[in-house]
Design a protein around this motif. Structure first.
Motif, PDB file in Angstrom:
ATOM      1  N   ALA A 126       0.936  -1.318   0.095  1.00  0.00           N
ATOM      2  CA  ALA A 126       0.061   0.179   0.047  1.00  0.00           C
ATOM      3  C   ALA A 126       0.953   1.325   0.083  1.00  0.00           C
ATOM      4  O   ALA A 126       0.230   2.561  -0.134  1.00  0.00           O
ATOM      5  N   SER A 127       2.021   1.266   0.128  1.00  0.00           N
ATOM      6  CA  SER A 127       3.012   2.518   0.451  1.00  0.00           C
ATOM      7  C   SER A 127       2.988   3.275  -0.737  1.00  0.00           C
ATOM      8  O   SER A 127       2.789   4.527  -0.447  1.00  0.00           O
ATOM      9  N   PRO A 128       2.950   3.172  -2.175  1.00  0.00           N
ATOM     10  CA  PRO A 128       3.404   3.903  -3.051  1.00  0.00           C
ATOM     11  C   PRO A 128       1.734   4.860  -3.321  1.00  0.00           C
ATOM     12  O   PRO A 128       2.007   5.543  -4.127  1.00  0.00           O
ATOM     13  N   PHE A 129       0.659   4.358  -2.755  1.00  0.00           N
ATOM     14  CA  PHE A 129      -0.479   4.962  -3.006  1.00  0.00           C
ATOM     15  C   PHE A 129      -0.768   6.280  -2.446  1.00  0.00           C
ATOM     16  O   PHE A 129      -0.494   6.506  -1.020  1.00  0.00           O
ATOM     17  N   LYS A 130      -1.447   7.271  -2.664  1.00  0.00           N
ATOM     18  CA  LYS A 130      -1.853   8.447  -2.203  1.00  0.00           C
ATOM     19  C   LYS A 130      -2.855   8.249  -1.131  1.00  0.00           C
ATOM     20  O   LYS A 130      -2.721   8.568  -0.029  1.00  0.00           O
ATOM     21  N   LYS A 131      -3.788   7.526  -1.420  1.00  0.00           N
ATOM     22  CA  LYS A 131      -5.203   7.165  -0.541  1.00  0.00           C
ATOM     23  C   LYS A 131      -5.280   5.703  -0.750  1.00  0.00           C
ATOM     24  O   LYS A 131      -6.262   5.213  -1.558  1.00  0.00           O
ATOM     25  N   PRO A 132      -4.799   4.669  -0.320  1.00  0.00           N
ATOM     26  CA  PRO A 132      -4.997   3.174  -0.748  1.00  0.00           C
ATOM     27  C   PRO A 132      -6.280   2.788  -0.015  1.00  0.00           C
ATOM     28  O   PRO A 132      -6.451   2.779   1.137  1.00  0.00           O
ATOM     29  N   ASN A 133      -7.080   2.044  -0.801  1.00  0.00           N
ATOM     30  CA  ASN A 133      -8.262   1.515  -0.428  1.00  0.00           C
ATOM     31  C   ASN A 133      -7.747   0.101  -0.520  1.00  0.00           C
ATOM     32  O   ASN A 133      -7.127  -0.476  -1.436  1.00  0.00           O
ATOM     33  N   ILE A 134      -8.169  -0.617   0.582  1.00  0.00           N
ATOM     34  CA  ILE A 134      -7.562  -1.914   0.718  1.00  0.00           C
ATOM     35  C   ILE A 134      -8.737  -2.935   1.157  1.00  0.00           C
ATOM     36  O   ILE A 134      -9.573  -2.767   2.029  1.00  0.00           O
ATOM     37  N   LEU A 135      -8.682  -4.229   0.988  1.00  0.00           N
ATOM     38  CA  LEU A 135      -9.646  -5.322   0.857  1.00  0.00           C
ATOM     39  C   LEU A 135      -8.787  -6.571   1.087  1.00  0.00           C
ATOM     40  O   LEU A 135      -8.181  -6.911   0.234  1.00  0.00           O
ATOM     41  N   ASP A 136      -9.070  -7.134   2.294  1.00  0.00           N
ATOM     42  CA  ASP A 136      -8.534  -8.445   2.389  1.00  0.00           C
ATOM     43  C   ASP A 136      -9.607  -9.691   2.240  1.00  0.00           C
ATOM     44  O   ASP A 136     -10.510  -9.604   2.976  1.00  0.00           O
ATOM     45  N   VAL A 137      -9.469 -10.491   1.095  1.00  0.00           N
ATOM     46  CA  VAL A 137     -10.477 -11.400   0.851  1.00  0.00           C
ATOM     47  C   VAL A 137      -9.635 -12.828   1.502  1.00  0.00           C
ATOM     48  O   VAL A 137      -8.804 -13.403   0.868  1.00  0.00           O
ATOM     49  N   LEU A 271      -6.191   8.574  -9.213  1.00  0.00           N
ATOM     50  CA  LEU A 271      -6.585   7.133  -9.950  1.00  0.00           C
ATOM     51  C   LEU A 271      -6.552   7.490 -11.406  1.00  0.00           C
ATOM     52  O   LEU A 271      -6.146   6.840 -12.040  1.00  0.00           O
ATOM     53  N   ARG A 272      -7.438   8.330 -11.763  1.00  0.00           N
ATOM     54  CA  ARG A 272      -7.528   8.736 -13.232  1.00  0.00           C
ATOM     55  C   ARG A 272      -6.026   9.002 -13.788  1.00  0.00           C
ATOM     56  O   ARG A 272      -5.653   8.527 -14.878  1.00  0.00           O
ATOM     57  N   ARG A 273      -5.368   9.860 -12.884  1.00  0.00           N
ATOM     58  CA  ARG A 273      -4.084  10.267 -13.336  1.00  0.00           C
ATOM     59  C   ARG A 273      -3.171   8.872 -13.616  1.00  0.00           C
ATOM     60  O   ARG A 273      -2.691   8.693 -14.595  1.00  0.00           O
ATOM     61  N   ALA A 274      -3.343   8.127 -12.853  1.00  0.00           N
ATOM     62  CA  ALA A 274      -2.444   6.778 -12.900  1.00  0.00           C
ATOM     63  C   ALA A 274      -2.833   5.957 -13.799  1.00  0.00           C
ATOM     64  O   ALA A 274      -1.904   5.389 -14.445  1.00  0.00           O
ATOM     65  N   LEU A 275      -4.058   5.707 -13.977  1.00  0.00           N
ATOM     66  CA  LEU A 275      -4.670   5.083 -15.239  1.00  0.00           C
ATOM     67  C   LEU A 275      -4.168   5.668 -16.522  1.00  0.00           C
ATOM     68  O   LEU A 275      -3.782   4.898 -17.624  1.00  0.00           O
ATOM     69  N   GLU A 276      -4.478   6.968 -16.571  1.00  0.00           N
ATOM     70  CA  GLU A 276      -3.811   7.707 -17.736  1.00  0.00           C
ATOM     71  C   GLU A 276      -2.534   7.441 -18.452  1.00  0.00           C
ATOM     72  O   GLU A 276      -2.181   7.041 -19.295  1.00  0.00           O
ATOM     73  N   GLU A 277      -1.703   7.419 -17.110  1.00  0.00           N
ATOM     74  CA  GLU A 277      -0.088   7.409 -17.256  1.00  0.00           C
ATOM     75  C   GLU A 277       0.105   5.998 -17.741  1.00  0.00           C
ATOM     76  O   GLU A 277       0.903   5.665 -18.596  1.00  0.00           O
ATOM     77  N   GLU A 278      -0.544   4.826 -17.188  1.00  0.00           N
ATOM     78  CA  GLU A 278      -0.265   3.366 -17.561  1.00  0.00           C
ATOM     79  C   GLU A 278      -0.746   3.148 -18.905  1.00  0.00           C
ATOM     80  O   GLU A 278       0.060   2.630 -19.538  1.00  0.00           O
ATOM     81  N   ALA A 305       3.381   6.836 -11.094  1.00  0.00           N
ATOM     82  CA  ALA A 305       1.902   6.669 -10.317  1.00  0.00           C
ATOM     83  C   ALA A 305       1.471   5.436 -10.568  1.00  0.00           C
ATOM     84  O   ALA A 305       1.643   4.535 -11.433  1.00  0.00           O
ATOM     85  N   LYS A 306       0.834   4.648  -9.399  1.00  0.00           N
ATOM     86  CA  LYS A 306       0.107   3.498  -9.419  1.00  0.00           C
ATOM     87  C   LYS A 306      -1.226   3.535  -9.095  1.00  0.00           C
ATOM     88  O   LYS A 306      -1.814   4.217  -8.320  1.00  0.00           O
ATOM     89  N   ALA A 307      -1.920   2.619  -9.769  1.00  0.00           N
ATOM     90  CA  ALA A 307      -3.222   2.371  -9.746  1.00  0.00           C
ATOM     91  C   ALA A 307      -3.824   1.537  -8.995  1.00  0.00           C
ATOM     92  O   ALA A 307      -4.781   1.870  -8.318  1.00  0.00           O
ATOM     93  N   TYR A 308      -3.102   0.176  -8.900  1.00  0.00           N
ATOM     94  CA  TYR A 308      -3.580  -0.880  -8.273  1.00  0.00           C
ATOM     95  C   TYR A 308      -2.406  -1.755  -7.809  1.00  0.00           C
ATOM     96  O   TYR A 308      -1.360  -1.880  -8.605  1.00  0.00           O
ATOM     97  N   ALA A 309      -2.985  -2.820  -6.981  1.00  0.00           N
ATOM     98  CA  ALA A 309      -2.097  -4.014  -6.737  1.00  0.00           C
ATOM     99  C   ALA A 309      -2.872  -5.007  -6.237  1.00  0.00           C
ATOM    100  O   ALA A 309      -3.745  -4.799  -5.392  1.00  0.00           O
TER     101      ALA A 309
END
Length: 347
Positions: A126-137, A271-278, A305-309
């Motif tokens: 989660a470290s590289p994200f500005k505001k990480p949303n996190i879900l543990d399944v 998130l939009r910015r990270a997806l656009e960069e990717e 910028a990182k969008a997801y992991a």
């Protein structure tokens, strides 16, 4: 040259956990996780190099630490851990996203601390994200391995029977979702703007209603994640889960109480910015493979910028089992998760 032993004061409470056991720590930068573990989990991480397709879905392993009786840390971590710990983690450090709930709100309720005296050092996903949303399944209808006592088996079987673990092979074990920068009237939103869902949140769902939990995780209009952006993330995470399914179908392994950890950027604008960069990076080339981490830094590129992991985590009860075939217990949960994400994408 070995680094000097770390003082206990160099470590802070890990603030990015959505589930799991208490006692998890981090370095001050938030770039690494120091998690109490068992020798079995260490052996599993060290052997994963022989399974590169699986290892692509694991957090990077950096070594181990042992807390001494004097309150210091005897360091046996690799040089990579030392290097990672010295690097800035971006704006989403452990202290920056730590739960800051009021005294009368217990926050996320997790399992008891593992008293092993040994900790594993891993990258903080989660470290590289500005505001990480996190879900543990948490995966599996059976949550115990063969070494578990009868009492533990009965307790975990009861939890499975009363939740979606039994019917779907997974349950939502914990979640934290950023609610935006505006003034919050929801008493369940902490001082950092996160709504934190403890381990009991996922236990309320049935097989028919659990899709609503995923909807709450992936559609957050107050944070700028509207229907279009949320649907984009549903499809991205679905592809990642399908990649995990493909790998598990090819591996001979048994893992009990392992989880899929979903992380994505919770700030809609970021998130939009990270997806656009990717998209710009992959334009005219092959799309990211399964196991892609949504915008990791490439050597020499600097910050990206990182969008997801999406990662598999928690291997305290995991072993390679040559000759026994794939882990259908875990795969039931992976396939169910993929189906729910697919259903959500079509809504």
């Amino acid at each position: 040259m070995a680094r000097a032993p770390l003082s206990e004061s160099d470590l802070v409470v890990f603030g990015d956990a959505a589930a799991g056991h208490d006692g998890v720590l981090s370095d001050a930068s938030g770039s690494v996780v120091v998690k109490p573990c068992t020798a079995t989990e260490i052996a599993f991480y060290e052997s994963a190099a022989m399974h590169p397709a699986f290892a692509a879905y694991m957090p990077t392993y950096m070594g181990t630490l042992k807390l001494s009786s004097s309150g210091t840390v005897d360091e046996t971590a690799t040089a990579a851990a030392a290097a990672a710990a010295s690097q800035p983690a971006g704006s989403a450090t452990a202290s920056g996203t730590a739960s800051a709930l009021s005294p009368d709100d217990p926050g996320p309720l997790r399992g008891k601390k593992l008293e092993t005296g040994l900790s594993i050092v891993l990258e903080n996903i989660a470290s590289p994200f500005k505001k990480p949303n996190i879900l543990d399944v948490k995966l599996g209808a059976q949550l115990w391995d063969d070494s578990a006592s009868l009492q533990k088996r009965e307790r975990l079987d009861k939890v499975a029977a009363e939740t979606t673990s039994k019917s779907l092979g997974f349950r939502m074990a914990g979640m934290k979702v950023w609610q935006g920068a505006g003034e919050q009237k929801d008493p369940l939103v902490d001082a950092t703007g996160y709504r934190v869902y403890n381990k009991f949140y996922g236990r309320k769902f049935s097989a028919d209603s659990v899709i609503e939990g995923f909807r709450e995780f992936l559609f957050v209009p107050a944070a700028g994640i509207d229907d279009d952006l949320g649907r984009t993330m549903v499809n991205i995470l679905l592809k990642q889960v399908e990649g995990i399914q493909k790998v598990l179908e090819a591996e001979e392994i048994r893992m009990y109480s392992a989880s899929i950890l979903f992380v994505y950027e919770g700030d809609g604008e970021a998130l939009r910015r990270a997806l656009e960069e990717e998209k710009s990076r992959t334009s005219g080339t092959a799309q990211p493979d399964e196991g892609d981490r949504g915008g990791d830094d490439d050597e020499g590129e600097g910050d990206v910028a990182k969008a997801y992991a999406v990662k598999l985590i928690d291997f305290a009860h995991a072993t390679w089992t040559p000759g026994l075939g794939s882990d259908e217990n875990a795969l039931q949960g992976v396939r169910s998760t993929a189906k729910i994400l697919g259903d959500l994408a079509r809504m």
